[in-house]
Design a protein around this motif. Sequence first.
Motif, mmCIF file in Angstrom:
data_model
loop_
_atom_site.group_PDB
_atom_site.id
_atom_site.type_symbol
_atom_site.label_atom_id
_atom_site.label_comp_id
_atom_site.label_asym_id
_atom_site.label_seq_id
_atom_site.Cartn_x
_atom_site.Cartn_y
_atom_site.Cartn_z
ATOM 1 N N GLN A 328 1.236 6.166 -2.777
ATOM 2 C CA GLN A 328 0.383 5.094 -2.266
ATOM 3 C C GLN A 328 -0.459 4.555 -3.416
ATOM 4 O O GLN A 328 -1.067 5.315 -4.175
ATOM 5 C CB GLN A 328 -0.525 5.590 -1.149
ATOM 6 N N PHE A 330 -3.312 1.281 -4.755
ATOM 7 C CA PHE A 330 -4.285 0.253 -4.385
ATOM 8 C C PHE A 330 -4.718 -0.478 -5.657
ATOM 9 O O PHE A 330 -4.698 0.068 -6.755
ATOM 10 C CB PHE A 330 -5.503 0.859 -3.677
ATOM 11 N N SER A 332 -7.632 -3.861 -6.831
ATOM 12 C CA SER A 332 -8.710 -4.749 -6.362
ATOM 13 C C SER A 332 -9.130 -5.702 -7.474
ATOM 14 O O SER A 332 -8.845 -5.466 -8.654
ATOM 15 C CB SER A 332 -9.916 -3.928 -5.896
ATOM 16 N N SER A 356 -2.393 -9.741 -3.891
ATOM 17 C CA SER A 356 -3.810 -9.830 -3.528
ATOM 18 C C SER A 356 -4.290 -11.227 -3.938
ATOM 19 O O SER A 356 -4.330 -11.546 -5.125
ATOM 20 C CB SER A 356 -4.628 -8.744 -4.243
ATOM 21 N N LEU A 369 -9.165 -5.986 -1.839
ATOM 22 C CA LEU A 369 -8.574 -4.665 -2.048
ATOM 23 C C LEU A 369 -7.268 -4.598 -1.268
ATOM 24 O O LEU A 369 -7.239 -4.839 -0.062
ATOM 25 C CB LEU A 369 -9.528 -3.564 -1.562
ATOM 26 N N SER A 370 -6.190 -4.283 -1.965
ATOM 27 C CA SER A 370 -4.866 -4.237 -1.339
ATOM 28 C C SER A 370 -4.249 -2.853 -1.511
ATOM 29 O O SER A 370 -4.463 -2.182 -2.533
ATOM 30 C CB SER A 370 -3.940 -5.292 -1.964
ATOM 31 N N TYR A 371 -3.452 -2.433 -0.515
ATOM 32 C CA TYR A 371 -2.773 -1.131 -0.530
ATOM 33 C C TYR A 371 -1.262 -1.353 -0.442
ATOM 34 O O TYR A 371 -0.787 -2.334 0.143
ATOM 35 C CB TYR A 371 -3.230 -0.264 0.649
#
Length: 411
Positions: A328, A330, A332, A356, A369-371
């Motif tokens: 995973q 992330f 930003s 993003s 903020l993207s995952y």
Amino acid sequence: MHVDNKMVALAVAVLVTLSSCGVCCPGSSNTTGQNLWAMKDQPMDVQLAAVIKEMESLRCEQTTVQQQHKALNQMHRIKHKEQDQDLVGTHTLTYFTAANVSEDDEDEEDSYLSEEFELSKRRGDPCFHYTVLDQSWRATNTTTKQKMCDRYIKWKGWYRLFYNGKSLQMPERCIPANKCGTHSPLWLAGPHPSRRNGIVTRKVCGSWKKKCCAFRSTPIKVKKCRGNYYVYKFTKPQTCYLAYCADINTLTCGRCRRNQSCVSRDKINWRCKTKRFPSRKVHFFASFPGRLKGKVNQIRYSKVFVNLGRAYDRRTGVFKAPVNGLYQFFFSSQSGYTNVKTDLWLVVNGYWVSQSRTHVSRISSVNTLSYYMTFLRRGSKVYVTHNSGKSWANKVSTTITFGGSLLVQYK
């Protein structure tokens, strides 16, 4: 009957070529070409009949030569078969006979030579030449009133230990006295070799009166063979009553599955254990302490806070997956400019997979903020690209960030 002069001339030329190559029986006069050229003034049908007759004669002679060649090969194979009858083992050679040899089998000679090469390698290999030593009293769990002594045995060559028909090996640690059908059991004072080690020499100790190595017997030779078994070249012990031990617990190792290994804590009691790969911990978190404008192909997040597993490279800004697993990530950014579209992309193995985007229509500051979660194979590369717009940060703030973790590890 119409006969083409060119065809007859061509046939004559072919026969002359064959006769010059020696396709005839030994002792025959090689005059085929001369006889045909001498008939050049005869009618075409007579010349053609002579050509056909000569072709049949040559075909017959060639068949005779082939049969003689195969007979010689058969004699050669029978001779080698007699030489190999004294070989010990379960490997059987297939020898061809005149009844099952095919005229179209062009690879039989190569196959036979390959078998000869394999035999030549095995002739001196103790893994194929050993004596079976299947005596239940040698087991580590036996005690008998009649004490045995290996000094009385005329040891010759190599031996393989069995227990009721099942292969096992010598113990690698001290065996108590009065076991293995003798007063002082002999055990291997050193580890068994791997196949890569070949033949090794190992010391042998005999236990007595709570001393594991009260007797130091003559060293023996050991080799590991393909199939996970060992052969030993035993020697006479220096005194009586000493006898070589067979570890009954190593029988378990012969029944382990492919994903299991034979393990032991005390080198006496063995068991099958499933192989488990070590679990890797992978976490990283980094930031970019500055401003970004326009297109930046590969953001180098130089301020690293966490890099457990050392999979992130601060010099390039690239994360490289150390193992197969589920990851995973992330990322930003902070944008604060009017009427400016700011785009960031997460790139996995060259593919843009997650975006993003911010679009500020008035004077303000927006943080995104993207995952993204995905399965990665070992060696996969992940990084972030700044495609357009403006992002800002400073040495204190952590607004332009990139991080990730390994959630589940796979084989």
